[in-house]
Design an enzyme around this catalytic site. Structure first.
Site, PDB file in Angstrom:
ATOM      1  CD  GLU A 161      37.168  45.684  34.057  1.00  0.00           C
ATOM      2  OE1 GLU A 161      37.597  46.779  34.457  1.00  0.00           O
ATOM      3  OE2 GLU A 161      36.666  44.828  34.799  1.00  0.00           O
ATOM      4  CE1 TYR A 168      45.002  39.471  29.531  1.00  0.00           C
ATOM      5  CE2 TYR A 168      43.911  41.598  29.642  1.00  0.00           C
ATOM      6  CZ  TYR A 168      44.121  40.341  30.144  1.00  0.00           C
ATOM      7  OH  TYR A 168      43.464  39.932  31.270  1.00  0.00           O
TER       8      TYR A 168
END
Length: 194
Positions: A161, A168
């Site tokens: 999302e 990340y």
């Protein structure tokens, strides 16, 4: 879709490797050393996790799927049929989950599917909201990526999302450098055509 960032540098001359048993042994030893180096570069060690009351698991043994489903729901995923969760996990190439031993329940989870050789996709990365911000997400992601790299898989993708993309990036994931965009099949689009 994000891709695990593997750095490549173009060579000025073609690279030709002569394969011999000795050369193969040297390459294998170098790969093993790189794997050991990657495994020692964890943000939080297994021992540190254990000292905080967390146990790391790499199989679905002892994983309570109802509790896992509760974590999915707590982070905004839809509730899933536990029989289907079991099938999905049994068909995953790798998975990791962290159990809070005091409560005997999963608090962090991630899994990967793929062809076992070239490509993998990471799915279902979740951390129970009451345990977020203490490194458990990084712990499962670092280890999952290491498992895939140990298998020689270097094309690692994940779906995320937009609100958590920043999580990340420090782990080595980037938007596809070739500009490739992921697409998903949509039944809604098919219904509109009729």
């Amino acid at each position: 879709m994000l891709i695990f960032n593997s750095i490549s540098v173009p060579l000025s001359t073609p690279l030709v490797l002569k394969t011999t048993p000795q050369r193969n042994a040297v390459v294998l030893a170098q790969k093993q050393q790189q794997t050991l180096t990657a495994l020692t570069n964890l943000t939080i060690s297994d021992e540190a996790l254990a000292s905080r009351g967390f146990a790391l698991h790499r199989t679905i043994n002892k994983l309570d799927l109802d509790h896992l489903n509760s974590v999915f729901v707590a982070v905004g995923f839809p509730r899933r049929d536990t029989d289907k969760i079991r099938v999905a996990l049994e068909n995953s190439d790798a998975l990791l989950w962290i159990e809070y031993e005091k409560a005997e329940r999963p608090v962090a989870f991630a899994r990967a599917t793929g062809d076992g050789v070239f490509n993998a996709i990471i799915w279902d990365v979740v951390v129970d909201p009451s345990f977020q911000g203490i490194g458990l997400g990084k712990a499962v992601m670092e280890r999952l990526v290491n498992v895939l790299l140990e298998k020689g898989i270097t094309n690692i993708a994940l779906y995320s999302e937009p609100r958590v993309l920043g999580f990340y990036r420090p782990l080595g994931f980037v938007a596809d450098p070739d500009g490739i965009r992921g697409m998903v099949y949509s039944r809604r689009t098919q219904k509109k055509k009729r």
